[in-house]
Design a protein around this motif. Structure first.
Motif, PDB file in Angstrom:
ATOM      1  N   ASN A 177       9.134  44.214  46.196  1.00 21.71           N
ATOM      2  CA  ASN A 177      10.546  44.565  45.887  1.00 21.71           C
ATOM      3  C   ASN A 177      10.643  44.932  44.784  1.00 21.71           C
ATOM      4  O   ASN A 177      11.499  44.297  43.781  1.00 21.71           O
ATOM      5  CB  ASN A 177      11.324  43.477  46.706  1.00 21.71           C
ATOM      6  N   PRO A 178      10.263  46.297  44.382  1.00 23.87           N
ATOM      7  CA  PRO A 178      10.681  46.602  42.872  1.00 23.87           C
ATOM      8  C   PRO A 178      11.832  46.502  42.380  1.00 23.87           C
ATOM      9  O   PRO A 178      12.127  46.748  41.138  1.00 23.87           O
ATOM     10  CB  PRO A 178       9.862  48.030  42.819  1.00 23.87           C
ATOM     11  N   GLN A 179      12.771  46.897  43.453  1.00 21.88           N
ATOM     12  CA  GLN A 179      14.220  46.778  43.022  1.00 21.88           C
ATOM     13  C   GLN A 179      14.665  45.482  42.418  1.00 21.88           C
ATOM     14  O   GLN A 179      15.667  45.527  41.606  1.00 21.88           O
ATOM     15  CB  GLN A 179      15.315  47.432  44.000  1.00 21.88           C
ATOM     16  N   PHE A 180      14.379  44.488  43.016  1.00 23.00           N
ATOM     17  CA  PHE A 180      14.592  43.152  42.549  1.00 23.00           C
ATOM     18  C   PHE A 180      14.179  42.900  40.788  1.00 23.00           C
ATOM     19  O   PHE A 180      15.089  42.581  40.266  1.00 23.00           O
ATOM     20  CB  PHE A 180      13.656  42.038  43.152  1.00 23.00           C
ATOM     21  N   ALA A 181      13.002  43.329  40.508  1.00 20.74           N
ATOM     22  CA  ALA A 181      12.709  43.298  39.110  1.00 20.74           C
ATOM     23  C   ALA A 181      13.624  44.118  38.172  1.00 20.74           C
ATOM     24  O   ALA A 181      14.021  43.812  37.231  1.00 20.74           O
ATOM     25  CB  ALA A 181      11.140  43.648  38.985  1.00 20.74           C
ATOM     26  N   SER A 183      18.800  34.594  40.474  1.00 21.87           N
ATOM     27  CA  SER A 183      18.678  34.183  41.731  1.00 21.87           C
ATOM     28  C   SER A 183      19.421  35.285  42.921  1.00 21.87           C
ATOM     29  O   SER A 183      18.682  35.369  43.618  1.00 21.87           O
ATOM     30  CB  SER A 183      19.177  32.828  41.810  1.00 21.87           C
ATOM     31  N   ASP A 184      20.315  35.620  42.584  1.00 23.87           N
ATOM     32  CA  ASP A 184      21.043  36.306  43.513  1.00 23.87           C
ATOM     33  C   ASP A 184      20.321  37.682  43.711  1.00 23.87           C
ATOM     34  O   ASP A 184      20.799  38.584  44.684  1.00 23.87           O
ATOM     35  CB  ASP A 184      22.776  36.598  43.223  1.00 23.87           C
ATOM     36  N   GLY A 185      19.550  38.215  42.990  1.00 23.67           N
ATOM     37  CA  GLY A 185      18.887  39.434  42.837  1.00 23.67           C
ATOM     38  C   GLY A 185      19.435  40.707  43.078  1.00 23.67           C
ATOM     39  O   GLY A 185      20.492  40.848  42.379  1.00 23.67           O
ATOM     40  N   ALA A 186      18.748  41.659  43.874  1.00 23.02           N
ATOM     41  CA  ALA A 186      19.206  42.943  43.719  1.00 23.02           C
ATOM     42  C   ALA A 186      20.352  43.500  44.491  1.00 23.02           C
ATOM     43  O   ALA A 186      21.318  44.419  44.364  1.00 23.02           O
ATOM     44  CB  ALA A 186      18.165  44.000  43.962  1.00 23.02           C
TER      45      ALA A 186
END
Length: 596
Positions: free
Chosen positions: A506-510, A577-580
């Motif tokens: 999940n590249p959007q997360f990073a 923690s809440d991410g993208a």
């Protein structure tokens, strides 16, 4: 305006106990970095910063720079200050004696550079860029180019620049359009570069431009970029200067801050092509330039520390002189330093600055070890440690510099908004730092990508283990509570690391959490660095003749940071923690919904 006073005592303390200068002096080639030598260098550099550069800071800000024909005259006193810098050998500290350097540790040059940036950041940008150019040439250029250019650049006779960005290419260097055509033993370079710091000036006899450009048969993208050395004046066979090269500044930018630092639009090849010389292999220009860019990223992070130090000193003096109201607990009106919230702001400025200083010196010491350790495995680990800390130094230290300089304005009250008090200049000057040498978004992506996910967290895990060792050392000390709080923060950092490592698909997360991860890491590492110093102070306080005031100040600063600043990690950790989803789920139309 308060004049700058180099914090030599704190610099010495951090060099000794965080950078471990005594240990560095035992490495091959660093034998001259004795305690006496270090102290003498810092004391003398402080005199130059305090007495020569600092008085020119306001002059430069008010005068600025203008393009006169092809020339950029510098503000009154700048040229003379640069000559004093050059004659004193201040630009040669860390460089190879073969080319006129003094061969001292890089980490020893860092506090000296900090002094230049605190005293006069506009002026200090010139030697900062020159030293980065020296690093790139030394690492990748031919022996002939090194012999021709390095001695004069290290001596300060000539300065250097970095020419990357173009009107059509900001941070995306893959679309660089400048060209370089082979012509006998050299190349003819053409194109335009923007945002070139100290691209033209009158302080040195020659300016050595390092320029990214494409060869005629270059493939598209970053693999088609090569690096070229393009001097302002051509150099004759005997080392004397010849005719002016086909390169010139065609305009200067009008900027928010750093008014005395000429930021140039440079044009190459308007009259047939600027003579340039290939550095490194064709198509490897970006790799060659990264040597200079990494040096510059550490240096810009150091600028964040430096401008914060200057703003703190300025605000501290004002708070001690300005009388305003009765503080709680006092019967009479007195200086505003008595007011609790003023003290909170001053301590925030002090704590962030000293934390950033320690991280920066520590990172640079790791580079010294990586270059000089004979144990290849240990050298590799030190190199990885420095690489991990570099985006934290550049990103976190420049982010807090905006907070610190803003607090400096706030402490001055309404007068802080008035230019004549000087507080506003530090605020304006600091604003470029999160943008310079790779925006902090790029630094954050570098930290989460190449420096954490790429090596499965190996370098970060090693740094966390160092932090745990310090936490263990607080058991039974006066800092057990602070150790426990740092332990909680380290756990949060580990949890965020684990989330990053688990997000590979999940590249959007990073990409989305990168900034908050950077700020989390910087906040936690800053607490660790101050706790290390507090424990060292606890040990030294037991010695006869100990500097009670300084050492207890180190302890109080660590306590304040861990109590009042470290808790910021909680917000950063929650954001990771809440991410993208909270970011990417918002549509472009929703961002504009209020205007419908």
């Amino acid at each position: 305006m308060a004049e700058y006073k180099a914090p030599v005592k704190d610099m010495n303390f951090v060099l000794e106990h965080i950078a471990d200068m005594p240990g560095l002096s035992q490495l091959p080639g660093f034998e001259d970095a004795s305690e006496d030598m270090v102290s003498a260098i810092l004391e003398e550099a402080g005199k130059v910063a305090n007495g020569v550069l600092s008085p020119l800071n306001v002059v430069g800000d008010q005068t600025g720079v203008k393009l006169v024909g092809k020339d950029v005259p510098t503000p009154e006193g700048f040229k003379e200050a640069y000559q004093a810098f050059s004659e004193g050998g201040w630009g040669s500290l860390q460089f190879d004696p073969e080319f006129g350097g003094q061969g001292l540790p890089y980490s020893l040059s860092i506090p000296v550079m900090e002094m230049w940036q605190s005293a006069n950041m506009s002026w200090g940008l010139c030697p900062l860029l020159s030293q980065g150019a020296v690093e790139a040439i030394d690492a990748s250029a031919s022996a002939e180019l090194k012999q021709t250019y390095l001695p004069r650049m290290i001596s300060g006779e000539w300065t250097g620049t970095m020419n990357l960005t173009e009107p059509s290419a900001g941070s995306d260097l893959s679309v660089v359009r400048s060209k370089a055509v082979p012509q006998g033993d050299h190349y003819l370079v053409s194109g335009q570069k923007i945002f070139i710091t100290w691209g033209e000036h009158d302080m040195a006899d020659n300016i050595v431009h390092l320029v990214l450009a494409r060869l005629p048969d270059a493939e598209p993208g970053v693999r088609g970029i090569s690096l070229f050395l393009v001097p302002k004046f051509l150099v004759n066979a005997d080392g004397s200067l010849g005719e002016r090269n086909d390169c010139a500044a065609v305009s200067l930018e009008h900027k928010l801050g750093i008014h005395a630092s000429p930021t140039c639009v440079m044009s190459f090849g308007d009259n047939g092509g600027a003579v340039g010389y290939l550095i490194g292999e064709p198509g490897k220009g970006l790799a060659c330039m990264f040597k200079m860019m990494n040096n510059a990223r550490l240096a810009v992070g150091l600028q964040g520390v430096a401008i914060s130090e200057r703003a703190y000193q300025h605000a501290l003096e004002y708070a001690g002189e300005r009388t305003q109201g009765k503080a709680v607990g006092y019967a009479e009106a007195g200086p505003i330093i008595r007011h609790a919230d003023i003290r909170r702001m001053l301590l925030t400025m002090k704590a962030l600055t000293e934390a950033g200083r320690a991280i920066t010196y520590d990172a640079c010491a790791s580079l010294d070890r990586a270059h000089r350790l004979e144990d290849k495995q240990q050298a590799r680990l030190q190199s990885a440690r420095a690489a991990l800390l570099t985006p934290i130094v550049k990103g976190w230290c420049t982010e807090f510099s905006m907070e610190v300089t803003s607090l400096g304005v706030q402490i001055h009250g309404g007068m802080g908004f008035i230019e004549e008090t000087g507080a506003a200049q530090f605020y304006r000057d600091a604003r470029i730092l999160p943008i310079y040498e790779g925006t902090n978004s790029i630094q954050a992506l570098d930290l989460v990508g190449r420096k954490t996910m790429f090596d499965s967290g190996e370098a970060l895990n090693a740094l966390i283990e160092e932090m745990r060792q310090t936490i263990s050392a607080t058991s039974g000390s006066a800092f057990a509570v602070e150790g426990g709080r740092l332990q909680d923060a380290v756990v949060a950092l580990e949890q965020s690391r684990d989330q990053l490592l688990a997000s590979g698909d999940n590249p959007q997360f990073a990409a989305t959490v990168a900034y908050n991860f950077l700020m989390l890491a910087g906040t936690v590492v800053g607490a660790w660095q101050l706790l290390r110093q507090a424990l060292q102070a606890e040990t030294e306080l037991e010695a006869e003749g100990a500097d009670q005031l300084f050492l207890t100040s180190k302890q109080m600063t660590a306590r304040f940071y861990i109590s009042q600043i470290l808790p910021r990690y909680l917000g950063y950790a929650v954001a990771v923690s809440d991410g993208a989803e909270p970011v990417i789920s918002v549509s472009d139309e929703q961002l504009q919904a209020a205007f419908c």
